[in-house]
Design a protein around this motif. Structure first.
Motif, PDB file in Angstrom:
ATOM      1  N   ASN A  45       0.915  -1.233  -0.080  1.00  0.00           N
ATOM      2  CA  ASN A  45       0.005   0.038  -0.113  1.00  0.00           C
ATOM      3  C   ASN A  45       0.886   1.433   0.072  1.00  0.00           C
ATOM      4  OD1 ASN A  45       0.554  -0.774   2.698  1.00  0.00           O
ATOM      5  ND2 ASN A  45      -0.466   1.052   3.346  1.00  0.00           N
ATOM      6  N   PHE A  46       2.162   1.107   0.066  1.00  0.00           N
ATOM      7  CA  PHE A  46       3.208   2.073  -0.164  1.00  0.00           C
ATOM      8  C   PHE A  46       3.350   2.795  -1.519  1.00  0.00           C
ATOM      9  CE2 PHE A  46       4.699  -0.798   3.225  1.00  0.00           C
ATOM     10  CZ  PHE A  46       4.465   0.125   4.364  1.00  0.00           C
ATOM     11  N   PRO A  47       3.444   4.286  -1.588  1.00  0.00           N
ATOM     12  CA  PRO A  47       3.740   4.457  -2.780  1.00  0.00           C
ATOM     13  C   PRO A  47       5.177   4.134  -3.396  1.00  0.00           C
ATOM     14  CG  PRO A  47       3.888   6.332  -1.110  1.00  0.00           C
ATOM     15  CD  PRO A  47       3.477   5.169  -0.543  1.00  0.00           C
ATOM     16  N   THR A  48       5.337   4.226  -4.817  1.00  0.00           N
ATOM     17  CA  THR A  48       6.475   4.019  -5.326  1.00  0.00           C
ATOM     18  C   THR A  48       7.525   5.214  -4.762  1.00  0.00           C
ATOM     19  OG1 THR A  48       5.720   3.084  -7.301  1.00  0.00           O
ATOM     20  CG2 THR A  48       8.102   3.791  -7.237  1.00  0.00           C
ATOM     21  N   PRO A  49       8.749   4.594  -4.494  1.00  0.00           N
ATOM     22  CA  PRO A  49       9.712   5.748  -3.778  1.00  0.00           C
ATOM     23  C   PRO A  49       9.854   7.080  -4.593  1.00  0.00           C
ATOM     24  CG  PRO A  49      10.584   3.666  -3.192  1.00  0.00           C
ATOM     25  CD  PRO A  49       9.215   3.629  -4.154  1.00  0.00           C
ATOM     26  N   ASP A  50       9.911   8.314  -4.101  1.00  0.00           N
ATOM     27  CA  ASP A  50       9.937   9.686  -4.916  1.00  0.00           C
ATOM     28  C   ASP A  50      11.109   9.384  -6.012  1.00  0.00           C
ATOM     29  OD1 ASP A  50       7.709  10.517  -3.436  1.00  0.00           O
ATOM     30  OD2 ASP A  50       8.687  11.646  -2.110  1.00  0.00           O
ATOM     31  N   TYR A  51      12.268   9.126  -5.720  1.00  0.00           N
ATOM     32  CA  TYR A  51      13.424   9.113  -6.283  1.00  0.00           C
ATOM     33  C   TYR A  51      13.150   8.373  -7.670  1.00  0.00           C
ATOM     34  CZ  TYR A  51      15.123   4.570  -4.674  1.00  0.00           C
ATOM     35  OH  TYR A  51      15.320   3.557  -4.307  1.00  0.00           O
ATOM     36  N   ILE A  52      12.364   7.341  -7.725  1.00  0.00           N
ATOM     37  CA  ILE A  52      12.169   6.305  -8.874  1.00  0.00           C
ATOM     38  C   ILE A  52      10.973   7.106  -9.699  1.00  0.00           C
ATOM     39  CG2 ILE A  52      11.008   4.297  -9.552  1.00  0.00           C
ATOM     40  CD1 ILE A  52      12.269   2.820  -6.948  1.00  0.00           C
ATOM     41  N   VAL A  53      10.056   7.613  -8.957  1.00  0.00           N
ATOM     42  CA  VAL A  53       9.032   8.484  -9.810  1.00  0.00           C
ATOM     43  C   VAL A  53       9.714   9.605 -10.545  1.00  0.00           C
ATOM     44  CG1 VAL A  53       6.980   9.878  -9.687  1.00  0.00           C
ATOM     45  CG2 VAL A  53       7.212   7.655  -8.187  1.00  0.00           C
ATOM     46  N   GLU A  54      10.517  10.266  -9.982  1.00  0.00           N
ATOM     47  CA  GLU A  54      11.225  11.355 -10.401  1.00  0.00           C
ATOM     48  C   GLU A  54      12.130  10.822 -11.826  1.00  0.00           C
ATOM     49  OE1 GLU A  54      12.175  15.196 -11.325  1.00  0.00           O
ATOM     50  OE2 GLU A  54      10.449  14.430  -9.926  1.00  0.00           O
ATOM     51  N   ALA A  55      12.771   9.859 -11.602  1.00  0.00           N
ATOM     52  CA  ALA A  55      13.580   9.283 -12.587  1.00  0.00           C
ATOM     53  C   ALA A  55      12.712   8.974 -14.023  1.00  0.00           C
ATOM     54  CB  ALA A  55      14.295   7.900 -12.202  1.00  0.00           C
ATOM     55  N   ALA A  56      11.492   8.527 -13.556  1.00  0.00           N
ATOM     56  CA  ALA A  56      10.299   8.019 -14.770  1.00  0.00           C
ATOM     57  C   ALA A  56       9.985   9.442 -15.365  1.00  0.00           C
ATOM     58  CB  ALA A  56       9.403   7.227 -13.996  1.00  0.00           C
ATOM     59  N   ALA A  57       9.594  10.525 -14.357  1.00  0.00           N
ATOM     60  CA  ALA A  57       9.024  11.748 -15.018  1.00  0.00           C
ATOM     61  C   ALA A  57      10.234  12.378 -15.920  1.00  0.00           C
ATOM     62  CB  ALA A  57       8.897  12.683 -13.633  1.00  0.00           C
ATOM     63  N   ASN A  58      11.397  12.240 -15.407  1.00  0.00           N
ATOM     64  CA  ASN A  58      12.554  12.936 -16.151  1.00  0.00           C
ATOM     65  C   ASN A  58      12.575  12.103 -17.758  1.00  0.00           C
ATOM     66  OD1 ASN A  58      13.185  14.862 -14.555  1.00  0.00           O
ATOM     67  ND2 ASN A  58      14.764  13.535 -13.752  1.00  0.00           N
ATOM     68  N   ALA A  59      12.419  10.672 -17.432  1.00  0.00           N
ATOM     69  CA  ALA A  59      12.340   9.887 -18.915  1.00  0.00           C
ATOM     70  C   ALA A  59      11.340  10.320 -19.705  1.00  0.00           C
ATOM     71  CB  ALA A  59      12.586   8.447 -18.283  1.00  0.00           C
ATOM     72  N   CYS A  60      10.158  10.600 -19.047  1.00  0.00           N
ATOM     73  CA  CYS A  60       9.026  10.980 -20.057  1.00  0.00           C
ATOM     74  C   CYS A  60       9.398  12.146 -20.808  1.00  0.00           C
ATOM     75  CB  CYS A  60       7.938  11.139 -18.908  1.00  0.00           C
ATOM     76  SG  CYS A  60       7.097   9.627 -18.445  1.00  0.00           S
ATOM     77  N   ARG A  61      10.169  12.982 -20.108  1.00  0.00           N
ATOM     78  CA  ARG A  61      10.379  14.239 -20.983  1.00  0.00           C
ATOM     79  C   ARG A  61      11.258  14.272 -22.118  1.00  0.00           C
ATOM     80  NH1 ARG A  61      10.570  15.757 -15.415  1.00  0.00           N
ATOM     81  NH2 ARG A  61       8.665  16.704 -14.743  1.00  0.00           N
ATOM     82  N   ASP A  62      12.017  13.103 -22.275  1.00  0.00           N
ATOM     83  CA  ASP A  62      13.228  12.969 -22.917  1.00  0.00           C
ATOM     84  C   ASP A  62      12.867  12.121 -24.272  1.00  0.00           C
ATOM     85  OD1 ASP A  62      15.409  12.071 -24.782  1.00  0.00           O
ATOM     86  OD2 ASP A  62      16.803  11.951 -22.992  1.00  0.00           O
TER      87      ASP A  62
END
Length: 401
Positions: A45-62
């Protein structure tokens, strides 16, 4: 449909996922306004850790990440999985042995499709994860159940495996830490099973997806480390879902001898091709990074584990061993069968009946043992909020009466 619109025998012979069915019914009841406490799905029930989500968000922009990747996965991710295997399991594999899959289930499916021919037998220690026998059937194989009871820690004996072995035995499934029991096989059991497999030329499929979720000082024993000789016939199944709370990202992998990996990639090329690039970028950050997040989740799971086991054993007619791994409590409810339970005095003949009554009348969702080859039990996932866990156990006790 018309009479001629028949479905394939292949799909008709496969049972639906019981865990997903329970979860879907619970969610449908919630959508209809019923306050249901769900212990069904094996999902942190935990969210995916922030640093992993941030890496995905950065990947989306590239824009370079908006394209196909090689079918077996991004080379840096395959390299990271190989490095993670050395770090955690203690032995070396090549990135060429790694295939990145759309979740752990695809890894299970592909592994069996690659090695099993029609009529081949696959030994499945029972209780088992509900998908194993169905994936064997989809490969044309025959699942052979070998039951291990709670008194023996749900660990199979080599004597029982040998009694089930025939000239058609092709493989054995290994799952430790275990879904649904939470059992963690000892190093002695792992060594015995690995040596037995080597002696009799049996493939080993080792599902290690709960590897980092162990308690009370117990450590996961990796069959590839305990019995190095087995590696030439070992296929490891794993993923980021449980360790990093990434169930929805759909990234798993299999590791096997290079001919197995090449065959799995060939099959995947005609099924789904590559896993989504952005999900792979997120998985790369997870796998190559530290295990701090899982340590925090494990501490929370440990607290819930103790709470749920105490609560279950406090319900008349229910007994539950303390699991040493994963996030499941596997409760023996046989004493509740065949007698009136609940406010309506309903009588459940099976644990499947009991689970249905508990959901309909008590508004508590658990998965019946029939789904795992172990009738007479209920599986409760304790990967839910502390307050919900306490309330669900309170409802179960009140409902039993």
């Amino acid at each position: 449909m018309a009479d001629w619109q028949t479905l394939s025998d292949r799909v008709d012979n496969v049972a639906p996922s019981a865990t997903l069915a329970v979860d879907a019914k619970a969610k449908a009841m919630k959508a209809a306004g019923v306050d249901v406490i769900g212990f069904g799905a094996g999902e942190p029930n935990f969210p995916t850790p922030d640093y992993i989500v941030e890496a995905a968000a950065n990947a989306c922009r590239d824009p370079k990440n908006h394209r196909y990747t090689p079918t077996p996965g991004l080379p840096p991710l395959r390299k990271a999985v190989a490095a993670k295997t050395l770090r955690d399991s203690g032995y070396e594999v090549s990135p060429d042995q790694v295939v990145i899959t759309n979740g752990g289930k695809q890894a299970v499916y592909e592994a069996l499709q690659v090695i099993v021919n029609p009529g081949d037998e696959v030994i499945i220690p029972t209780p088992y994860w509900t998908t194993y026998p169905e994936a064997v059937k989809l490969a044309g194989g025959k699942p052979v159940e070998v039951f291990s009871d709670a008194e023996h820690g749900f660990e199979p004996s080599v004597e029982a495996l040998e009694a089930a072995r025939t000239p058609r035995t092709k493989a054995i499934m290994v799952n430790s830490p275990s879904n649904p029991t939470g059992a963690v096989w000892s190093e002695e059991t792992m060594r015995a099973v690995g040596e037995w497999a080597v002696e009799h030329h049996v493939w080993v499929l080792s599902d290690e997806i709960y590897e980092h979720l162990t308690y009370d000082g117990v450590k996961t024993a990796y069959i590839g480390a305990v019995v190095p000789e087995v590696r030439d016939q070992l296929i490891v199944l794993n993923g980021v879902a449980k360790t990093y709370a990434m169930t929805g990202w759909r990234v798993g992998w299999l590791i096997g001898p290079e001919p197995v990996a090449k065959a799995a990639a060939k099959l995947q090329g005609h099924m789904t091709s590559n896993v989504a690039d952005v999900s792979q970028q997120a998985a790369l950050t997870a796998v190559a990074g530290p295990l701090d997040a899982v340590s925090q989740m494990r501490a929370a799971f440990d607290k819930r584990r103790k709470t749920i086991v105490a609560a279950l054993n406090d319900i008349p007619g229910v007994t539950c061993r303390t699991p040493k791994g994963a996030f499941y409590a596997f409760a023996d409810v046989r004493e509740l069968l065949g007698r009136p339970v609940g406010p309506k005095g309903s009588v459940a003949k099976t644990s499947a009946d009991l689970a249905a009554l508990l959901l309909d009348e008590g508004h508590v969702a658990a998965v019946p043992g029939e789904a795992f080859g172990a009738p007479g039990f209920l599986r409760f996932s304790y990967a839910l909020a502390d307050d919900d866990l306490a309330e669900g156990m309170r409802r179960f006790k009140v409902w039993v009466g």
